[in-house]
Design a protein around this motif. Structure first.
Motif, short mmCIF file in Angstrom:
data_model
loop_
_atom_site.label_atom_id
_atom_site.label_comp_id
_atom_site.label_asym_id
_atom_site.label_seq_id
_atom_site.Cartn_x
_atom_site.Cartn_y
_atom_site.Cartn_z
N GLY A 16 -1.12 -10.67 -18.89
CA GLY A 16 -1.19 -11.59 -17.83
C GLY A 16 -1.23 -11.06 -16.54
N SER A 17 -1.14 -12.31 -15.55
CA SER A 17 -1.34 -11.89 -14.20
C SER A 17 -0.31 -12.69 -13.37
N LEU A 18 0.13 -12.14 -12.47
CA LEU A 18 0.87 -12.88 -11.30
C LEU A 18 0.54 -12.53 -9.95
N ARG A 19 0.65 -13.41 -9.14
CA ARG A 19 0.41 -13.02 -7.58
C ARG A 19 2.06 -13.18 -6.86
N LEU A 20 2.28 -12.37 -6.12
CA LEU A 20 3.53 -12.22 -5.33
C LEU A 20 3.02 -12.70 -3.89
N SER A 21 3.97 -13.38 -3.31
CA SER A 21 3.71 -13.45 -1.96
C SER A 21 4.87 -13.34 -1.10
N CYS A 22 4.82 -12.79 0.36
CA CYS A 22 5.71 -12.36 1.15
C CYS A 22 5.41 -12.96 2.51
N ALA A 23 6.39 -13.96 2.79
CA ALA A 23 6.00 -14.61 4.02
C ALA A 23 7.08 -13.88 5.12
N ALA A 24 6.54 -13.63 6.08
CA ALA A 24 7.20 -13.04 7.20
C ALA A 24 7.38 -13.66 8.48
N SER A 25 8.52 -13.73 9.29
CA SER A 25 8.41 -14.33 10.55
C SER A 25 8.37 -13.16 11.57
N GLY A 26 8.37 -13.54 12.86
CA GLY A 26 8.24 -12.35 13.81
C GLY A 26 6.66 -12.14 14.26
N ARG A 27 6.56 -11.74 15.78
CA ARG A 27 5.45 -11.80 16.27
C ARG A 27 4.59 -10.40 16.22
N THR A 28 5.49 -9.47 15.60
CA THR A 28 4.83 -7.89 15.69
C THR A 28 4.65 -7.78 14.08
N PHE A 29 4.39 -8.80 13.26
CA PHE A 29 3.86 -8.69 11.80
C PHE A 29 2.87 -7.76 11.52
N SER A 30 1.96 -7.88 12.37
CA SER A 30 0.57 -7.33 12.30
C SER A 30 0.44 -5.80 12.52
N THR A 31 1.68 -5.29 13.40
CA THR A 31 1.80 -3.93 13.59
C THR A 31 2.73 -3.14 12.71
N TYR A 32 3.31 -3.73 11.61
CA TYR A 32 4.17 -3.11 10.76
C TYR A 32 3.51 -2.83 9.38
N THR A 33 3.99 -1.81 8.85
CA THR A 33 3.76 -1.12 7.61
C THR A 33 4.48 -2.26 6.51
N TRP A 34 3.65 -2.61 5.54
CA TRP A 34 4.26 -3.53 4.47
C TRP A 34 4.37 -3.13 3.16
N GLY A 35 5.47 -3.13 2.35
CA GLY A 35 5.16 -2.41 1.12
C GLY A 35 6.00 -3.37 0.12
N TRP A 36 5.78 -3.34 -1.08
CA TRP A 36 6.41 -3.81 -2.44
C TRP A 36 7.17 -2.72 -3.21
N PHE A 37 8.39 -3.17 -3.35
CA PHE A 37 9.15 -2.19 -4.21
C PHE A 37 9.72 -2.78 -5.52
N ARG A 38 10.29 -2.32 -6.50
CA ARG A 38 10.87 -3.05 -7.65
C ARG A 38 11.98 -2.29 -8.14
N GLN A 39 12.82 -2.88 -8.77
CA GLN A 39 14.17 -2.37 -9.68
C GLN A 39 14.29 -3.05 -10.61
N ALA A 40 14.21 -2.20 -11.73
CA ALA A 40 14.52 -2.85 -13.14
C ALA A 40 16.21 -2.62 -13.22
N PRO A 41 16.80 -3.21 -14.34
CA PRO A 41 18.12 -3.27 -14.69
C PRO A 41 18.50 -1.64 -14.94
N GLY A 42 19.53 -1.19 -14.34
CA GLY A 42 19.87 0.27 -14.59
C GLY A 42 19.17 1.34 -13.83
N LYS A 43 18.07 0.96 -12.98
CA LYS A 43 17.19 1.82 -12.67
C LYS A 43 17.39 1.91 -10.92
N GLU A 44 16.81 3.03 -10.38
CA GLU A 44 16.95 2.97 -8.92
C GLU A 44 15.72 2.05 -8.22
#
Length: 127
Positions: A16-44
């Motif tokens: 299946g599929s999912l779409r995650l969204s990340c809403a951010a405040s702050g006027r410098t949003f466009s100059t940041y590098t953005w990423g997604w990370f994940r953490q499973a139980p018992g893992k880094e």
């Protein structure tokens, strides 16, 4: 200060599929590098995908290439992670994060350079 809030997680069957969204405040949003990370139980916490502010260059960990797509809408201050062909091993808490250095490339994103983290959203993929 930048506030980051994720949404879109949930329970989905394998394939299946999912779409995650990340809403951010702050006027410098466009100059940041953005990423997604994940953490499973018992893992880094691990890197999943990133998108640079300059040119929208993207970078993915090998295990999600061809299945996940990161994108950003600077006008709305939102970052997305479209996840297709989900597998049980994708089950984790997913975190949106930003690095406020304009010199960080998408490939250089790691947990060590993050300045802002979201609270996380759970993604569970059943087999």
């Amino acid at each position: 200060q930048v506030q980051v809030v994720e949404s879109g997680g949930g329970l989905v069957q394998a394939g299946g599929s999912l779409r995650l969204s990340c809403a951010a405040s702050g006027r410098t949003f466009s100059t940041y590098t953005w990423g997604w990370f994940r953490q499973a139980p018992g893992k880094e916490r691990e890197f999943v995908a990133a998108i640079a502010w300059r040119g929208g260059v993207t970078y993915y960990t090998d295990s999600v290439k061809g299945r996940f797509t990161i994108s950003r809408d600077n006008a709305k201050n939102v970052v997305y992670l479209q996840m297709n062909s989900l597998k049980p091993e994708d089950t984790a808490v997913y975190y949106c994060a930003a690095d406020n250095s304009p010199f960080t490339t998408a490939q250089a994103m790691s947990v060590h350079v993050i300045d802002y983290w979201g609270q996380g959203t759970q993604v569970t993929v059943s087999s």
